[in-house]
Design a protein around this motif. Structure first.
Motif, mmCIF file in Angstrom:
data_model
loop_
_atom_site.group_PDB
_atom_site.id
_atom_site.type_symbol
_atom_site.label_atom_id
_atom_site.label_comp_id
_atom_site.label_asym_id
_atom_site.label_seq_id
_atom_site.Cartn_x
_atom_site.Cartn_y
_atom_site.Cartn_z
ATOM 1 N N THR A 31 0.922 -1.147 -0.131
ATOM 2 C CA THR A 31 0.028 0.133 -0.037
ATOM 3 C C THR A 31 0.567 1.411 0.032
ATOM 4 O OG1 THR A 31 -1.760 -1.196 1.249
ATOM 5 C CG2 THR A 31 -1.819 1.270 1.253
ATOM 6 N N SER A 114 -6.533 0.837 0.722
ATOM 7 C CA SER A 114 -5.562 -0.468 0.886
ATOM 8 C C SER A 114 -5.741 -1.511 -0.101
ATOM 9 C CB SER A 114 -6.419 -1.249 2.112
ATOM 10 O OG SER A 114 -5.671 -2.312 2.491
ATOM 11 N N CYS A 116 -3.189 -3.469 -3.331
ATOM 12 C CA CYS A 116 -1.792 -4.212 -3.599
ATOM 13 C C CYS A 116 -1.431 -3.895 -4.963
ATOM 14 C CB CYS A 116 -1.847 -5.498 -2.845
ATOM 15 S SG CYS A 116 -3.012 -6.728 -4.051
#
Length: 162
Positions: A31, A114, A116
């Protein structure tokens, strides 16, 4: 701005965010790196599985591995010098090491970002190893076009991950 590189243990995929049990620290680091990238700050991230040649080509990393071994990774370099070994920097340490405003990360955290991979929360899932989102909640990884079967391998990166 200073250049940071992160050298990590061998992982199934570039971010290590595969499988049924995701390490929250790897999610935090991903993040942070995604947020920095959105602000034009690129941090090199390499693991032994996906970029072994980068380990060999970086003298500080080969020296470290000769004395410590891969179990002591991650290794964090800034402008080629070792800054951390065995753990990831905190958000404040990231800011101090490479000289950016820590408010960038605070704003992202306050906004609840949040993710990835990908460029926005809409393009991502809670687990991904490439730029493609997971196709369903049942998939445990999104490496390529086919999701992993829940009862099978924890990663679908080419079918040969363990």
């Amino acid at each position: 701005m200073k250049h940071m590189e992160i050298f990590e243990q061998a992982m199934c995929c570039p971010t290590g965010l595969c499988g049924p049990s995701i390490d929250p620290e790897l999610l935090r680091v991903s993040t942070v790196l995604d947020t920095l990238k959105q602000h034009g700050i690129d941090v090199g991230r390499y693991n032994l599985t996906s970029a072994p040649l980068k380990f060999v080509q970086t003298k500080a990393v080969t020296d470290f591995l000769q004395h410590h071994g891969p179990e002591d990774l991650p290794l964090i370099l800034v402008d080629g010098a070792v800054q951390f070994a065995g753990r990831y920097p905190t958000n404040d340490e990231f800011a101090n090491l490479i000289g950016f405003d820590p408010a960038i990360l605070e704003a992202a955290q306050a906004a609840g970002e949040s993710f990835c991979c990908g460029d926005s929360a809409e393009e991502t899932s809670s687990c991904c190893c490439s730029d493609a989102p997971a196709e369903s909640e049942a998939s445990s990884c999104c490496c390529g076009d086919a999701p992993a079967e829940p009862e099978s391998s924890s990663c679908c990166c080419g079918g040969d991950c363990k």
